[in-house]
Design a protein around this motif. Structure first.
Motif, mmCIF file in Angstrom:
data_model
loop_
_atom_site.group_PDB
_atom_site.id
_atom_site.type_symbol
_atom_site.label_atom_id
_atom_site.label_comp_id
_atom_site.label_asym_id
_atom_site.label_seq_id
_atom_site.Cartn_x
_atom_site.Cartn_y
_atom_site.Cartn_z
ATOM 1 N N VAL A 1 0.749 -1.023 0.026
ATOM 2 C CA VAL A 1 0.286 -0.408 -0.210
ATOM 3 C C VAL A 1 0.938 1.233 -0.125
ATOM 4 C CG1 VAL A 1 -1.737 1.689 0.649
ATOM 5 C CG2 VAL A 1 -2.069 -0.921 1.323
ATOM 6 N N ALA A 2 0.759 2.105 0.470
ATOM 7 C CA ALA A 2 0.119 4.032 0.226
ATOM 8 C C ALA A 2 1.199 5.106 0.620
ATOM 9 C CB ALA A 2 -0.587 4.091 1.034
ATOM 10 N N ALA A 3 1.405 6.367 0.248
ATOM 11 C CA ALA A 3 1.654 7.226 0.274
ATOM 12 C C ALA A 3 0.832 8.481 0.308
ATOM 13 C CB ALA A 3 3.192 7.643 0.204
ATOM 14 N N THR A 4 0.509 9.502 0.657
ATOM 15 C CA THR A 4 -0.472 10.680 0.275
ATOM 16 C C THR A 4 0.349 11.524 -0.261
ATOM 17 O OG1 THR A 4 -0.259 11.615 2.594
ATOM 18 C CG2 THR A 4 -1.625 9.576 2.449
ATOM 19 N N VAL B 1 -12.217 -8.429 3.529
ATOM 20 C CA VAL B 1 -11.189 -7.541 3.850
ATOM 21 C C VAL B 1 -11.607 -6.380 5.254
ATOM 22 C CG1 VAL B 1 -9.862 -8.211 2.352
ATOM 23 C CG2 VAL B 1 -11.268 -6.225 1.830
ATOM 24 N N SER B 2 -12.699 -6.603 5.639
ATOM 25 C CA SER B 2 -13.558 -6.139 6.612
ATOM 26 C C SER B 2 -13.518 -4.128 6.368
ATOM 27 C CB SER B 2 -12.706 -5.712 7.760
ATOM 28 O OG SER B 2 -12.431 -7.490 8.212
ATOM 29 N N PHE B 3 -13.523 -4.013 4.696
ATOM 30 C CA PHE B 3 -13.884 -3.052 4.098
ATOM 31 C C PHE B 3 -14.586 -1.711 4.356
ATOM 32 C CE2 PHE B 3 -14.556 -0.205 0.534
ATOM 33 C CZ PHE B 3 -13.726 0.974 0.594
ATOM 34 N N LEU B 4 -16.070 -2.209 4.782
ATOM 35 C CA LEU B 4 -16.780 -1.242 4.826
ATOM 36 C C LEU B 4 -16.634 -1.168 6.493
ATOM 37 C CD1 LEU B 4 -19.529 -3.037 3.309
ATOM 38 C CD2 LEU B 4 -18.486 -0.981 2.517
ATOM 39 N N SER C 1 -5.691 -10.389 5.103
ATOM 40 C CA SER C 1 -4.873 -9.657 6.709
ATOM 41 C C SER C 1 -4.281 -9.010 6.331
ATOM 42 C CB SER C 1 -4.153 -10.683 7.225
ATOM 43 O OG SER C 1 -3.734 -11.136 6.913
ATOM 44 N N ASP C 2 -3.279 -8.399 5.549
ATOM 45 C CA ASP C 2 -2.829 -7.837 5.019
ATOM 46 C C ASP C 2 -3.187 -6.483 4.155
ATOM 47 O OD1 ASP C 2 0.035 -10.414 3.856
ATOM 48 O OD2 ASP C 2 -0.278 -9.174 5.833
ATOM 49 N N ILE C 3 -3.422 -6.499 3.434
ATOM 50 C CA ILE C 3 -4.772 -5.883 2.521
ATOM 51 C C ILE C 3 -5.558 -4.719 3.548
ATOM 52 C CG2 ILE C 3 -6.565 -5.234 0.822
ATOM 53 C CD1 ILE C 3 -3.874 -6.513 -0.082
ATOM 54 N N THR C 4 -6.565 -5.558 4.981
ATOM 55 C CA THR C 4 -7.123 -4.854 6.016
ATOM 56 C C THR C 4 -5.931 -3.941 6.703
ATOM 57 O OG1 THR C 4 -8.728 -7.304 5.995
ATOM 58 C CG2 THR C 4 -7.896 -5.165 7.731
ATOM 59 N N ARG C 5 -4.376 -4.517 7.149
ATOM 60 C CA ARG C 5 -3.885 -3.524 7.134
ATOM 61 C C ARG C 5 -3.926 -1.981 6.502
ATOM 62 N NH1 ARG C 5 -1.617 -8.027 9.798
ATOM 63 N NH2 ARG C 5 -0.067 -8.009 7.656
#
Length: 315
Positions: A23-26, A116-119, A293-297
């Motif tokens: 994932v990410a940076a902003t 992935v517990s997204f909602l 689980s990694d996606i969720t994090r």
């Protein structure tokens, strides 16, 4: 605006081995945003979405959309954020987050099921003001019959979110037919600054590709553990069509979009980001593999990125 046509059926669950990476940076800037051109063709009545469940303070609905442009028929889930149906909000329009999930994707979409517990995380981010109150649009990814999934044939039939010659026109379905269906039925914003994409695994490839290919519709995209290279065997018969859909080559168009790549190095991450030229912006951050689980994090950082790069029409 809406959709009609014929075709197959498809969707998503979890992340296959083929879909593992991160994932990410902003970036603090708000995208400029220009009005999204409306698709040509006759206006149609709203789709018949039916309620599936109350989820995370909002409402999850579902319809089978028949694509009048693509000829594809597939299920689409729409999550309406908390307060959408409140009398005080009846004149309000909402930003849209289109979610593309990983292979095999039949009869579900991992962003609106419990994979992935997204909602719950999205609802919490809306509550804190990290993101605007998105309408979530979650289409099936591919028109696979269930027996193909059970036989392990999905990778061999993967259109990689493209209009592969003589195959299901998935790019047209996702970006024209689904967009029309949702806009005809719900109070969606019309400007591209209020529309974004997020995908995991193969859906991450789709999110990046669509942002580059349809910048008139989207301002930002997040890829969670997705590739940036096409490798489906369906391209073997038409290398020219493959080149036209290659995300690396689509960077040459320099669309005004912000992209976040999660957990990628090498060709998929830093090399891809280095090829991006202004006004296109690509950020990449290394991370764990592609397990659910990694996606969720990864979602916290991803949602922060989306919140900074998506316009809230009610603000």
């Amino acid at each position: 605006m809406i959709a009609a046509g014929v075709g197959g059926t498809f969707a998503y669950k979890g992340i296959a081995d083929d879909d593992a990476q991160n994932v990410a940076a902003t970036t603090p800037d708000q995208p400029a945003g220009s009005p999204a051109p409306t698709s040509s063709g006759p206006a149609v009545a709203p789709q018949r979405f039916t309620k599936v469940a109350a989820k995370s303070g909002g409402t999850l609905n579902k319809a089978t959309v028949e694509g009048r442009r693509s000829g594809v028929t597939a299920d689409v889930w729409v999550w309406l954020p908390p307060g959408y149906d409140a009398p005080a909000n009846r004149g309000r329009t909402y930003p849209v987050l289109v979610t593309q999930s990983s292979l095999p994707g039949v009869e579900s979409n991992s962003f609106v099921d419990d994979s992935v517990s997204f909602l719950p995380k999205l609802a919490a981010a809306i509550e804190t003001g990290t993101v605007p109150p998105y309408i979530v649009v979650a289409p099936e990814l591919m028109p696979y019959p269930k027996q193909d999934v059970d036989a392990g044939l999905t990778a061999a039939k993967d259109t990689e979110c493209s209009d592969v010659p003589n195959k299901p026109k998935m790019a047209t379905f996702h970006n024209e037919d689904v967009r029309e269906a949702v806009a005809a039925t719900y109070r969606t914003a019309v400007d591209r600054a209020s529309w974004a994409l997020i995908g995991d695994g193969s859906g991450g490839l789709c999110a990046v590709k669509y942002a580059l290919q349809y910048p008139q519709y989207y301002a930002a995209a997040v890829s969670l553990s997705g590739r940036t290279a096409l490798k489906s065997p369906l391209w073997n018969a038409d290398p020219q069509a493959k080149a036209a859909n290659d995300p690396v080559r689509l960077l040459d168009g320099r669309p005004d979009v912000r992209i976040l790549l999660s957990g990628h190095t090498g060709t998929t991450g830093s090399e891809f980001a280095a090829k991006a030229k202004a006004p296109t912006q690509v950020k990449t951050v290394a991370g764990a593999g592609g397990a659910s689980s990694d996606i969720t994090r990864q979602l916290s950082e991803a949602l922060t990125f989306l919140g900074r790069n998506t316009k809230n029409p009610a603000a």
